[in-house]
Design a protein around this motif. Sequence first.
Motif, PDB file in Angstrom:
ATOM      1  N   ILE B 178     -47.930 -15.283  30.255  1.00 32.03           N
ATOM      2  CA  ILE B 178     -49.029 -15.652  29.366  1.00 32.03           C
ATOM      3  C   ILE B 178     -49.185 -17.177  29.298  1.00 32.03           C
ATOM      4  O   ILE B 178     -50.287 -17.714  29.371  1.00 32.03           O
ATOM      5  N   TRP B 179     -48.055 -17.883  29.242  1.00 33.15           N
ATOM      6  CA  TRP B 179     -48.125 -19.351  29.270  1.00 33.15           C
ATOM      7  C   TRP B 179     -48.744 -19.821  30.587  1.00 33.15           C
ATOM      8  O   TRP B 179     -49.521 -20.783  30.605  1.00 33.15           O
ATOM      9  N   GLY B 180     -48.401 -19.156  31.673  1.00 28.35           N
ATOM     10  CA  GLY B 180     -48.951 -19.514  32.974  1.00 28.35           C
ATOM     11  C   GLY B 180     -50.459 -19.350  33.001  1.00 28.35           C
ATOM     12  O   GLY B 180     -51.195 -20.213  33.486  1.00 28.35           O
ATOM     13  N   GLN B 181     -50.925 -18.239  32.412  1.00 32.33           N
ATOM     14  CA  GLN B 181     -52.373 -17.992  32.348  1.00 32.33           C
ATOM     15  C   GLN B 181     -53.090 -19.078  31.564  1.00 32.33           C
ATOM     16  O   GLN B 181     -54.179 -19.516  31.914  1.00 32.33           O
ATOM     17  N   ARG B 182     -52.474 -19.520  30.485  1.00 33.78           N
ATOM     18  CA  ARG B 182     -53.109 -20.538  29.639  1.00 33.78           C
ATOM     19  C   ARG B 182     -53.410 -21.806  30.426  1.00 33.78           C
ATOM     20  O   ARG B 182     -54.359 -22.509  30.146  1.00 33.78           O
ATOM     21  N   SER B 183     -52.529 -22.159  31.361  1.00 31.96           N
ATOM     22  CA  SER B 183     -52.770 -23.361  32.157  1.00 31.96           C
ATOM     23  C   SER B 183     -53.281 -23.024  33.537  1.00 31.96           C
ATOM     24  O   SER B 183     -53.442 -23.914  34.373  1.00 31.96           O
ATOM     25  N   ASN B 184     -53.459 -21.717  33.773  1.00 31.54           N
ATOM     26  CA  ASN B 184     -53.960 -21.260  35.061  1.00 31.54           C
ATOM     27  C   ASN B 184     -53.082 -21.702  36.226  1.00 31.54           C
ATOM     28  O   ASN B 184     -53.555 -22.280  37.203  1.00 31.54           O
ATOM     29  N   PRO B 186     -49.741 -20.388  38.899  1.00 34.41           N
ATOM     30  CA  PRO B 186     -49.051 -19.176  39.357  1.00 34.41           C
ATOM     31  C   PRO B 186     -47.647 -19.050  38.750  1.00 34.41           C
ATOM     32  O   PRO B 186     -46.973 -20.051  38.528  1.00 34.41           O
ATOM     33  N   VAL B 187     -47.238 -17.807  38.475  1.00 31.73           N
ATOM     34  CA  VAL B 187     -45.901 -17.535  37.950  1.00 31.73           C
ATOM     35  C   VAL B 187     -45.192 -16.575  38.898  1.00 31.73           C
ATOM     36  O   VAL B 187     -45.700 -15.489  39.177  1.00 31.73           O
ATOM     37  N   VAL B 188     -44.043 -16.995  39.409  1.00 32.01           N
ATOM     38  CA  VAL B 188     -43.273 -16.123  40.289  1.00 32.01           C
ATOM     39  C   VAL B 188     -42.373 -15.258  39.429  1.00 32.01           C
ATOM     40  O   VAL B 188     -41.602 -15.768  38.624  1.00 32.01           O
ATOM     41  N   THR B 189     -42.499 -13.942  39.578  1.00 35.42           N
ATOM     42  CA  THR B 189     -41.690 -13.049  38.750  1.00 35.42           C
ATOM     43  C   THR B 189     -40.901 -12.078  39.607  1.00 35.42           C
ATOM     44  O   THR B 189     -41.205 -11.869  40.773  1.00 35.42           O
ATOM     45  N   GLY B 190     -39.882 -11.509  39.007  1.00 39.55           N
ATOM     46  CA  GLY B 190     -39.085 -10.486  39.679  1.00 39.55           C
ATOM     47  C   GLY B 190     -38.897  -9.342  38.713  1.00 39.55           C
ATOM     48  O   GLY B 190     -39.418  -9.379  37.607  1.00 39.55           O
TER      49      GLY B 190
END
Lengths: 458, 332
Positions: B178-184, B186-190
């Motif tokens: 969600i924080w990543g979306q706010r600044s647009n 990319p977020v790498v997740t596992g």
Amino acid sequence: MFDALTGRFGDIFDRLKKRGALSEEDVGAVMREVRVALLEADVALPVVKDFVTRVRERAVGAEVLRSITPGQQVVKIVHDELVAMLGAESETIDLAAVAPVPVLMVGLQGSGKTTTTAKIALRLKDKERKRVLMASLDVRRPAAQEQLRVLGEQAGVPTLPIVAGQQPVEIARRAMETGRLEGYDVVLLDTAGRLSIDEALMDEVVAVRDATKPHETLLVVDAMTGQDAVETAKRFDERVTLTGIVMTRVDGDARGGAALSMRAVTGKPIKLLGVGERIDALESFHPERVAGRILGMGDVVSLVEKAAETIDRDEAEKTLAKLEKGNFDLDDFAGQLRQMRRMGGLGGIMNMLPGVAKMKAQMANANVDDGMLKKQEAIISSMTKRERKDPLKILNASRRRRIATGSGTEVADVNRLLKQFQQMQDAMKQMKKLGKKGFLRQMAGKMPPGMLPPGGLR
Amino acid sequence: MKSWFRFGRGKDEKDEVAVVEAPAAEEPRGGFLSKLRQGLARSTDKLSDGLADIFVRRQLDEATLDELEELLIAADLGPATASKLRQQFDQRRFGEVTLTQVKETLAEDVAAILRTVEKPLAIDPSVKPYVVLVVGVNGTGKTTTIGKLTAELTRAGKRVMLAAGDTFRAAAVEQLRIWGQRSNVPVVTGPEGGDAAALAFQALEQAKRDGVDVLLIDTAGRLHNKANLMAELQKIVRVLKKLDANAPHATVLTLDATTGQNALAQVETFRAMTDVTGLVVTKLDGTAKGGVLVALADKFGLPVHGIGVGEGIDDLQPFDAREFARSLTGAI
């Protein structure tokens, strides 16, 4: 939590106990050290001053200076005052109200409210057989509601379905409504973290309180909090009227000052302690036992309780019967190792034994830790059934090498384990000769064998 | 107005470093000074009120100095640092003093200690991606700090990537996303419960492929006295070094301002385990005084990059020693 404080007090009082007579100056010097120890442990300043004054007054009074063992006497006074500071009786969550009983969780950001909520839910469900519903009113922190939902799944406790965009007071009402309609015993309301000076957010939590009339309002406080802990507690109490306190991260190495000052300043009891990341890591708070632990007197009562809780009685009985007959094998040994781990490992047990604070430090230095227990388990699991039955006879060099490779250890480790096992068997035989059968049998009721480290610590 | 991070190669080249202006800070939002002062002043009412109490009435005698020392302790400076400041004060041999003098002097003494640690996070623009590992105890504000830092870096025109290394706590990945979306960005997740080190490795690989400027790696909160959790952190560092021998280029420890003397143990252990390069102190908008920062500066001298003064995306401010000291002692 209290290890460092225990160490400091241990040093201070060791010196004191060696003295024959005590003058007023001696007591004064000791109390200065106690004061610094408490302040370094983050005990609130007014509480420290009060504590030191009271102990000093009693200590320079007739009861100590004329006593034959003045040092012991001072330690006793400190113990008594510690208990007084912590609240004399242990209190638990009170659910004596009309179901569904609302329980409101409040606290600063990051104090551990959500995790604690899930822990309490699990405890009520398993230990008190309650039907519990959890609801997150945290609409501020990203994914906070999702966090509670996932924790609910892990704990097997239902959570209120999330409705996007709904505000805290509405969610609280819906939670209570659901609680009533679906016949829940307890509704746990987890709120967003907030600063005690954030008026808007404090108003919000007051509104939630008014809408739900919680039977318990618990403040969640990080055990590492400094002097600000009591300020926060006071402010929350003023606004929402707390009924109790939950300390979290008690498994850290904080010195527990916040825990010590909470009761004294707010008059509210500490009800529970969070002692780990696992969802079942929640303990009741017993002032007397904690005071004992701080002064290095140990907490054998908790140890026995824990043993009773975690040890499988049937398994213990079986092991005991085998012990008596003298055919205790490595499978039983492995069972005991597992039981020790379940009780919180060596560290957990040592914490509760009297006078072992110093020994614990030495053990840490010598790397005697739970890793060793695990290693021994691994070695035993790498043996065949027959080998476990009668290890001393059939384990030749080649088999030992194979076991070491299989368990990722060294042959020396395998040898050490076998030697330990041999010692145990010898001890058993000796007991048998001495006719201690009856004694062992008698012990079964109170102290299952898993309590005793097999074959000593080496 | 300065930013709490800057682009440059470190202190030796200070002169050439272009200090990046954070656009948000220029907006007329009340400015960070007033916000900090607001937060800190609110929180330090007690200390400055206390000071007023002592000095209005009396001369600077032993009893007064005792009280001064106690006030410092009550602000979480700890017995050792409090006693040191008291001695410094004593040596000045004041005769009659006014309250203002006392506050000014105390603020100066505190600022002198803090000034040594007032250093923004230096991001070297020649290193791509510049890897920042964020570590800390549970609930100190790692993810929120990353969210705020991301916003600031993005505004400064940097391409940022996030790695959701907290694979342990329920919904932590979602929170970072969600924080990543706010600044647009990319977020790498596992997967939840997956290996954090493996994820960090993947993220760095991808950051290199995509040519991002800064990679921020979130980690699970951990108590510093848990040996295996700390070992897990070391593993993350070890694995990152396989791709880039210098990574992580910065390791930031977040510290909750409400923490008491335990902060000393936290910093000591995290530093020993992961070579922490700087601190961010969070939650300074509450009643906590963050006084332990003075004790930390005195003992470790570890740079303090920024302070968190709210939950909003712009609530991360540069650390200003003088300002902090003056608010702490009420000398403003």
